[in-house]
Motif scaffolding. Structure first.
Motif, PDB file in Angstrom:
ATOM      1  N   GLN A 174       0.959  -1.075   0.090  1.00 35.08           N
ATOM      2  CA  GLN A 174       0.012   0.089   0.018  1.00 35.08           C
ATOM      3  C   GLN A 174       1.010   1.286  -0.011  1.00 35.08           C
ATOM      4  OE1 GLN A 174      -3.582   0.009   2.460  1.00 35.08           O
ATOM      5  NE2 GLN A 174      -3.058  -2.047   3.194  1.00 35.08           N
ATOM      6  N   ASP A 175       1.972   1.136  -0.370  1.00 36.60           N
ATOM      7  CA  ASP A 175       3.031   2.297  -0.496  1.00 36.60           C
ATOM      8  C   ASP A 175       2.481   3.526  -1.207  1.00 36.60           C
ATOM      9  OD1 ASP A 175       5.395   3.522   0.478  1.00 36.60           O
ATOM     10  OD2 ASP A 175       6.664   2.898  -1.241  1.00 36.60           O
ATOM     11  N   GLY A 176       1.694   3.239  -2.515  1.00 37.40           N
ATOM     12  CA  GLY A 176       1.500   4.251  -3.202  1.00 37.40           C
ATOM     13  C   GLY A 176       0.221   4.687  -2.696  1.00 37.40           C
ATOM     14  N   VAL A 177      -0.357   4.392  -1.580  1.00 34.71           N
ATOM     15  CA  VAL A 177      -1.810   4.975  -1.161  1.00 34.71           C
ATOM     16  C   VAL A 177      -1.488   6.002  -0.323  1.00 34.71           C
ATOM     17  CG1 VAL A 177      -4.064   4.455   0.104  1.00 34.71           C
ATOM     18  CG2 VAL A 177      -2.685   2.661  -0.954  1.00 34.71           C
ATOM     19  N   PRO A 178      -2.230   7.071  -0.540  1.00 34.59           N
ATOM     20  CA  PRO A 178      -2.074   8.588   0.132  1.00 34.59           C
ATOM     21  C   PRO A 178      -2.272   8.328   1.558  1.00 34.59           C
ATOM     22  CG  PRO A 178      -3.195   8.930  -1.944  1.00 34.59           C
ATOM     23  CD  PRO A 178      -2.997   7.320  -1.994  1.00 34.59           C
ATOM     24  N   ILE A 179      -1.662   9.024   2.440  1.00 32.05           N
ATOM     25  CA  ILE A 179      -2.046   8.919   4.012  1.00 32.05           C
ATOM     26  C   ILE A 179      -3.312   9.384   4.239  1.00 32.05           C
ATOM     27  CG2 ILE A 179      -1.242   9.885   6.010  1.00 32.05           C
ATOM     28  CD1 ILE A 179       1.660   9.835   5.266  1.00 32.05           C
ATOM     29  N   LEU A 180      -3.854  10.456   3.477  1.00 32.64           N
ATOM     30  CA  LEU A 180      -5.097  11.068   3.721  1.00 32.64           C
ATOM     31  C   LEU A 180      -6.285   9.737   3.449  1.00 32.64           C
ATOM     32  CD1 LEU A 180      -7.330  12.997   4.233  1.00 32.64           C
ATOM     33  CD2 LEU A 180      -7.228  13.909   1.627  1.00 32.64           C
ATOM     34  N   THR A 181      -6.044   9.088   2.625  1.00 27.02           N
ATOM     35  CA  THR A 181      -6.914   7.756   2.082  1.00 27.02           C
ATOM     36  C   THR A 181      -6.986   6.691   3.053  1.00 27.02           C
ATOM     37  OG1 THR A 181      -6.707   8.392  -0.388  1.00 27.02           O
ATOM     38  CG2 THR A 181      -7.584   6.057   0.358  1.00 27.02           C
ATOM     39  N   ILE A 182      -5.767   6.479   3.726  1.00 26.40           N
ATOM     40  CA  ILE A 182      -5.486   5.553   4.816  1.00 26.40           C
ATOM     41  C   ILE A 182      -6.067   6.101   5.644  1.00 26.40           C
ATOM     42  CG2 ILE A 182      -4.043   4.707   6.291  1.00 26.40           C
ATOM     43  CD1 ILE A 182      -1.909   4.325   4.096  1.00 26.40           C
ATOM     44  N   ALA A 183      -5.995   7.296   6.288  1.00 23.02           N
ATOM     45  CA  ALA A 183      -6.819   8.027   7.626  1.00 23.02           C
ATOM     46  C   ALA A 183      -8.400   8.016   7.594  1.00 23.02           C
ATOM     47  CB  ALA A 183      -6.422   9.329   7.565  1.00 23.02           C
ATOM     48  N   LEU A 184      -8.789   8.220   6.164  1.00 18.30           N
ATOM     49  CA  LEU A 184     -10.261   8.218   5.879  1.00 18.30           C
ATOM     50  C   LEU A 184     -10.888   6.853   5.956  1.00 18.30           C
ATOM     51  CD1 LEU A 184     -10.680  11.080   3.074  1.00 18.30           C
ATOM     52  CD2 LEU A 184     -11.033  11.330   5.622  1.00 18.30           C
ATOM     53  N   ASP A 185     -10.003   6.207   5.333  1.00 20.99           N
ATOM     54  CA  ASP A 185     -10.680   4.397   5.360  1.00 20.99           C
ATOM     55  C   ASP A 185     -10.660   3.883   6.631  1.00 20.99           C
ATOM     56  OD1 ASP A 185     -10.709   4.804   2.707  1.00 20.99           O
ATOM     57  OD2 ASP A 185      -8.983   3.642   2.120  1.00 20.99           O
ATOM     58  N   ALA A 186      -9.784   4.434   7.626  1.00 17.88           N
ATOM     59  CA  ALA A 186      -9.787   3.882   8.937  1.00 17.88           C
ATOM     60  C   ALA A 186     -10.989   4.707   9.792  1.00 17.88           C
ATOM     61  CB  ALA A 186      -8.415   4.116   9.641  1.00 17.88           C
ATOM     62  N   GLY A 187     -11.571   5.554   9.398  1.00 19.86           N
ATOM     63  CA  GLY A 187     -12.635   6.065   9.975  1.00 19.86           C
ATOM     64  C   GLY A 187     -12.566   7.601  10.521  1.00 19.86           C
ATOM     65  N   PHE A 188     -11.217   8.150  10.292  1.00 18.07           N
ATOM     66  CA  PHE A 188     -10.943   9.383  10.644  1.00 18.07           C
ATOM     67  C   PHE A 188     -11.678  10.670   9.854  1.00 18.07           C
ATOM     68  CE2 PHE A 188      -7.413   7.370  13.178  1.00 18.07           C
ATOM     69  CZ  PHE A 188      -7.351   7.561  14.244  1.00 18.07           C
ATOM     70  N   ALA A 189     -12.418  11.595  10.532  1.00 12.32           N
ATOM     71  CA  ALA A 189     -13.078  12.633   9.921  1.00 12.32           C
ATOM     72  C   ALA A 189     -12.156  13.536   9.013  1.00 12.32           C
ATOM     73  CB  ALA A 189     -14.041  13.171  10.821  1.00 12.32           C
ATOM     74  N   SER A 190     -10.765  13.820   9.507  1.00 13.55           N
ATOM     75  CA  SER A 190      -9.844  14.641   8.696  1.00 13.55           C
ATOM     76  C   SER A 190      -8.512  14.235   9.111  1.00 13.55           C
ATOM     77  CB  SER A 190      -9.977  16.092   9.241  1.00 13.55           C
ATOM     78  OG  SER A 190      -9.552  16.034  10.777  1.00 13.55           O
ATOM     79  N   ILE A 191      -7.614  14.644   8.056  1.00 14.90           N
ATOM     80  CA  ILE A 191      -6.210  14.178   8.225  1.00 14.90           C
ATOM     81  C   ILE A 191      -5.454  14.938   9.628  1.00 14.90           C
ATOM     82  CG2 ILE A 191      -5.421  16.399   6.771  1.00 14.90           C
ATOM     83  CD1 ILE A 191      -3.798  12.622   6.888  1.00 14.90           C
ATOM     84  N   GLY A 192      -6.064  16.181   9.927  1.00 16.28           N
ATOM     85  CA  GLY A 192      -5.649  16.835  11.187  1.00 16.28           C
ATOM     86  C   GLY A 192      -5.831  15.916  12.501  1.00 16.28           C
ATOM     87  N   VAL A 193      -6.811  15.533  12.350  1.00 17.76           N
ATOM     88  CA  VAL A 193      -7.149  14.761  13.551  1.00 17.76           C
ATOM     89  C   VAL A 193      -6.503  13.473  13.683  1.00 17.76           C
ATOM     90  CG1 VAL A 193      -9.253  13.309  14.735  1.00 17.76           C
ATOM     91  CG2 VAL A 193      -9.580  15.583  13.792  1.00 17.76           C
TER      92      VAL A 193
END
Length: 347
Positions: free
Chosen positions: A302-321
């Motif tokens: 999953q090296d090419g998956v953006p961190i934002l996508t990983i965060a949202l997929d995990a259930g976080f509402a925003s990258i800052g949180v």
């Protein structure tokens, strides 16, 4: 100043100073304890500097008491935040708010006129309102039953007292020259001081002690015969979280999860708090979400998956949180975590 009012103020000052000493003695390492002690000292200073013979006097020896009095509304806001939010930590914005309101307060008591008076009252209302909003906003996800009950009492008592004092100030020309204001101020502060002091000095368990100490969830011995209903509920909860990954829903709350499990909300709160050791529902969910994100960031496929996508997929509402929660858990940012495991910094 009448003898009765002087006696009430003196009793309040003594109780507040005793409370400050106890808080610093028994829990100076905890943020809430330190803020509680500082607020108790500032409240005692308020009772001194706002006494009818001293209120508004320009004497130099009175200046430290006036400083503590002027900044007390912001301290109250910080204390409420620390009491009811396990992850609260004061920062520079809070220090600037304290300095700002203190400056306006000193301007008011040293001849600032109507502009300073209204500016200070507005700052006081904002500070108290922010504290009450903070207390009420976190109630839904609070898993500590004693603290949930305390939130309502806290809002009711402090809200009523603040409303009386502010109303007296606004409609009685500042209220300081009116005996009714002096008695209301003295009695109200004495009542609050008494409640806090009795809670700390109490030999039995107190609902105030748990949020003040801010320690880890209390460890309760396992019952000799485990409740089969609790075991079934725990199994169902684990299935919902581990298999169904309910935590990936960013709007999931404890009421919705309890409804899906077919149990009363209080039973689910008690299970998560007493059996699993969590004090807050958001922290409970974030444990699963961060575990998910850590696994994804360590997975080279999953090296090419953006961190934002990983965060949202995990259930976080925003990258800052997500970034703040991830760093608090691991000590590094998501990007640094991914790099340390041989991945690229895909944002």
């Amino acid at each position: 100043m009448p003898n009765l009012q002087a006696g009430l103020r003196g009793a309040g000052i003594a109780l507040l100073l005793l409370l400050a000493i106890l808080l610093l003695r028994d829990g100076r390492r905890a943020v809430a304890m330190r803020l509680g002690a500082l607020y108790a000292i500032s409240a005692a200073a308020t009772l001194i500097s706002a006494a009818p013979p001293l209120d508004g006097q320009p004497w130099l020896w009175l200046l430290p008491f006036q400083v503590l009095n002027a900044g007390s509304p912001v301290l109250f806001w910080l204390l409420a935040s620390a009491l009811f939010d396990d992850e609260f930590a004061p920062g520079w914005p809070h220090a600037l708010a304290w300095l700002g309101l203190t400056g306006v307060g000193l301007w008011m008591v040293r001849g600032g006129g109507h502009v300073a008076f209204w500016a200070y009252k507005a700052g006081t209302l904002i500070s108290v309102g922010a504290a009450l909003v903070q207390v009420l906003a976190g109630r839904a996800g609070d898993l500590v039953e004693a603290r949930r009950r305390l939130r309502i009492r806290f809002v009711a008592v402090i809200g009523a007292f603040s409303a009386i004092i502010v109303t007296a100030s606004l409609f009685l020309h500042g209220g300081r020259d009116t005996p009714a204001f002096g008695y209301a101020d003295a009695i109200g502060n004495l009542a609050i001081a008494g409640v806090l002091a009795l809670a700390v000095l109490s030999l039995g368990p107190s609902p105030l002690l748990e949020p003040l100490v801010m320690a880890a969830a209390a460890r309760r011995p396992e019952p000799a015969e485990p409740d089969p209903r609790e075991a079934a509920l725990l199994e169902a909860l684990n299935r919902r979280m581990d298999q169904d990954r309910a935590y990936r829903e960013d709007d999931l709350n404890i009421a919705a999860l309890a409804a899906r499990l077919g149990v009363p909300e209080y039973r689910l709160r008690r299970l998560i708090n007493q059996r699993l050791g969590h004090r807050n529902f958001a922290a409970f969910l974030n444990g699963y979400r961060l575990r998910d994100a850590e696994a994804a960031l360590a997975d080279l496929s999953q090296d090419g998956v953006p961190i934002l996508t990983i965060a949202l997929d995990a259930g976080f509402a925003s990258i800052g949180v997500f970034n703040r929660a991830f760093k608090a858990r691991t000590g590094v940012t998501p990007t640094e975590y991914r790099r340390a495991r041989g991945g690229r910094a895909a944002a």
